[in-house]
Design an enzyme around this catalytic site. Structure first.
Site, mmCIF file in Angstrom:
data_model
loop_
_atom_site.group_PDB
_atom_site.id
_atom_site.type_symbol
_atom_site.label_atom_id
_atom_site.label_comp_id
_atom_site.label_asym_id
_atom_site.label_seq_id
_atom_site.Cartn_x
_atom_site.Cartn_y
_atom_site.Cartn_z
ATOM 1 N N ASN A 98 -29.702 6.702 16.010
ATOM 2 C CA ASN A 98 -31.016 7.479 15.352
ATOM 3 C C ASN A 98 -31.912 6.341 14.881
ATOM 4 O OD1 ASN A 98 -29.700 9.684 15.507
ATOM 5 N ND2 ASN A 98 -29.454 10.077 13.289
ATOM 6 N N HIS A 126 -24.777 -16.769 13.567
ATOM 7 C CA HIS A 126 -25.130 -18.089 13.670
ATOM 8 C C HIS A 126 -24.198 -19.051 13.056
ATOM 9 C CE1 HIS A 126 -29.415 -17.553 14.291
ATOM 10 N NE2 HIS A 126 -29.379 -16.411 13.511
ATOM 11 N N ARG A 193 -13.359 -0.812 2.645
ATOM 12 C CA ARG A 193 -11.774 -0.732 2.616
ATOM 13 C C ARG A 193 -11.675 0.662 2.925
ATOM 14 N NH1 ARG A 193 -10.534 1.463 -2.286
ATOM 15 N NH2 ARG A 193 -12.183 1.730 -3.480
#
Length: 584
Positions: A98, A126, A193
């Site tokens: 989207n 990184h 979670r």
């Protein structure tokens, strides 16, 4: 005067409006949109310049920013305007990206994947561990992201490199995902979670926490005596400390007393009279502190110029003092090390390492406050309480509600953990309000977010206790961010049963062996989390010592002039065994 009706829209205007709408709602595409010269030209351009392989029934809206090294867009898949795609991306059939979603790195999606607006999927990372080299010059790591069939990734969710999302999973809006997401799981939060699985009945966080707590309550109630027996060697208790070092220690003996007292089972650990005599014998008469004879020969033990420089002797003011109270007794001597005049006490407080190590500074304050509590309750004390509370009130940071400074390596962690130690021995112990509860709650929650709810060895009894206790303490004064605090408490209770080891107790941290210290601290932390959720009646352990939640609730009048240094025992200070915890 009547307003004239607008002229009817021409067919050309209607079509222009439909095309503009189609850019951001590409699921409204028609067969003629796929065959339109503009779309064919767009596909051809991406094939030449973006390594794209776009099937005939896939649709790329005008305004989609596609700058990939390779792209496969399967049958019926769609890209909306504003979507940003970079790297190596592969989509199966009927996938949708989207508007304003951003995908980069190496990402593989199965069929029927939905990626909502604002979602960010980052399939690389990184390097940053080398402190001497700027991050932008360090090498990238690219584990990639794998997404199974029929997955919905909600608005503004973040999926990080290395994530593996199972078939049928749902990623809630705003969630931060790393690692594995099981098939059909609904995950949310930072870090994400599992909230439940698709098709399961919806239960509130409190309901899930209650189920977990009920199951855990049965296990700890049946097995706590086995835990103590496992660590007992003659009259001593041998266990690991927070750093994993194993051996006898005064603290282990006190932890055993507190565990037994918390289960109303002191008879299980031997003669109270013998225990009292032994604990009282650890006290150094001149200072009133409690050095640990088991640790005096430790190879890494530094030399101290005076007893109050010994952090163990200071901590044992708490450990031994409360263990004696659990046994219905008290120290033999006052804690003279903390009985100072105002200039000397302020100089001690101001010399603590607030800037580099607010946690250890807080630990000293905890010992000072507890020493003054013991002196006030059992002996005739001076004016140290007023000096201590006055100094703390003036030095609490207005912005954070904490004492001390954040550090470059751990941010707010040390000041937040130091706040627990400071307030446990002072404001909580004496039943007084903390200076800035709303600011403190913001700091505690920010610290919890910054450390992603704590992971690995950082998910330990210290960090979780030092999160839950400040939230519990401050929420007694206000309702600021209560829902977020309750969510943390519920998550802790849901995860607690997995950390209990049958007949062995809790480890202080993941990856360590179960210990008395870990068991006592985790039991107390679970009790506090349950109290936040009004579920503590389920759990059989009630802290009666260091981590008890009832306050002294009183301040005795200062000793008359001329008696400050006498420190004789108050004749009315008759110790009593700890009763069940009462709500303040």
């Amino acid at each position: 005067m009547s307003v004239p009706e607008p002229p009817p829209a021409s067919e050309a205007d209607e079509e222009a409006g439909r095309i503009a709408r189609l850019a951001y709602l590409p699921w409204e595409r028609r067969a003629e949109d796929l065959a339109a010269p503009e779309h064919r030209a767009r596909v051809a351009f991406l094939t030449r310049h973006a390594g794209a392989e776009i099937t005939e029934s896939a649709f790329v809206a005008p305004g989609a920013e596609v700058h990939t090294d390779s792209l496969h867009l399967g049958p019926g898949s769609i890209l909306a305007a504003g979507a940003l795609l970079r790297g190596h991306l592969r989509f199966g059939a009927r996938c949708s990206v989207n508007a304003f979603a951003a995908l980069s790195g190496r990402i593989t999606c199965g069929d029927d994947v939905r990626i909502a607006s604002g979602a960010a999927l980052v399939g690389f990372n990184h390097g940053f561990e080398d402190r001497e080299t700027p991050i932008h010059r360090q090498p990238h790591e690219q584990l990639g992201i794998e997404i199974g069939d029929d997955v919905w990734i909600g608005a503004n969710a973040v999926v990080l490199d290395g994530a593996r999302i199972g078939r049928g999973a749902v990623i809630a809006a705003g969630a931060v995902v790393r690692g594995e997401v099981p098939p059909l799981a609904i995950v949310g939060g930072v870090p994400a979670r599992v909230l439940r699985y698709r098709g399961e009945p919806v239960r509130s966080p409190k309901g899930r926490a209650e189920s977990a707590l009920t199951a855990l309550a049965r296990r700890v109630g049946e097995e706590w005596q086995d835990v103590l027996a496992r660590h007992r060697q003659g009259d001593d208790y041998v266990s690991a400390d927070a750093k994993g070092r194993v051996g006898p220690a005064v603290r282990h003996l006190c932890d055993a007393v507190e565990i037994a007292a918390g289960f109303d089972g002191l008879d299980a650990i031997g003669s109270r009279g013998d225990l009292v005599t032994r604990l009282q014998g650890f006290q150094d008469g001149p200072s009133g502190l409690f050095p640990d004879p088991f640790l005096e020969t430790a190879p890494d033990r530094p030399a101290f110029r005076e007893p109050r420089e010994d952090p163990i002797a200071l901590y044992n003011v708490l450990a031994v003092g409360y263990a004696l109270e659990c046994l219905g007794a008290a120290p033999v001597h006052p804690v003279r090390a903390v009985e100072l005049d105002a200039p000397a006490l302020c100089a001690w407080l101001e010399g603590l390492p607030w800037r580099r190590d607010a946690w250890n500074a807080g630990a000293v304050v905890d010992a000072i406050g507890t020493g003054l509590y013991l002196n006030t309750r059992y002996f005739r004390s001076g004016r140290g309480i007023e000096t201590l509370f006055g100094w703390l009130a003036l030095h609490a940071d207005r912005a954070t509600g904490l004492w001390g400074w954040p550090t470059q390596d751990s941010g707010l962690l040390r000041p937040v953990n130091g706040f627990y130690r400071i307030t446990r021995g002072t404001f909580a112990q004496f039943g007084l309000p903390v200076p800035r509860p709303e600011a403190t709650i913001e700091s505690v929650l920010a610290n919890h977010r910054a450390h992603e709810g704590f992971r690995g060895t950082a998910y330990n009894a210290c960090n979780l206790l030092d999160t839950i206790h400040p939230l519990w303490l401050c929420l007694r004064q206000c309702d600021h961010r209560r829902d977020q605090a309750l969510a943390i408490a519920a998550d802790l209770l849901e995860r607690a049963p997995d950390r209990w080891r049958d007949g062995r107790g809790f480890a202080f941290a993941d990856g360590q062996e179960p210990s008395l210290q870990g068991t006592e601290m985790w039991l107390s932390t679970i009790h506090l989390a349950a109290r936040l959720l009004d579920l503590d009646g389920i759990f059989p352990f009630v802290p009666r010592g260091i981590h008890r939640t009832e306050a002294a609730g009183w301040l005795l009048p200062p000793a008359p002039s001329g008696q400050d240094s006498e420190m004789e025992r108050r004749p009315d200070a008759i110790p009593k065994p700890q009763a069940a915890t009462q709500r303040p």
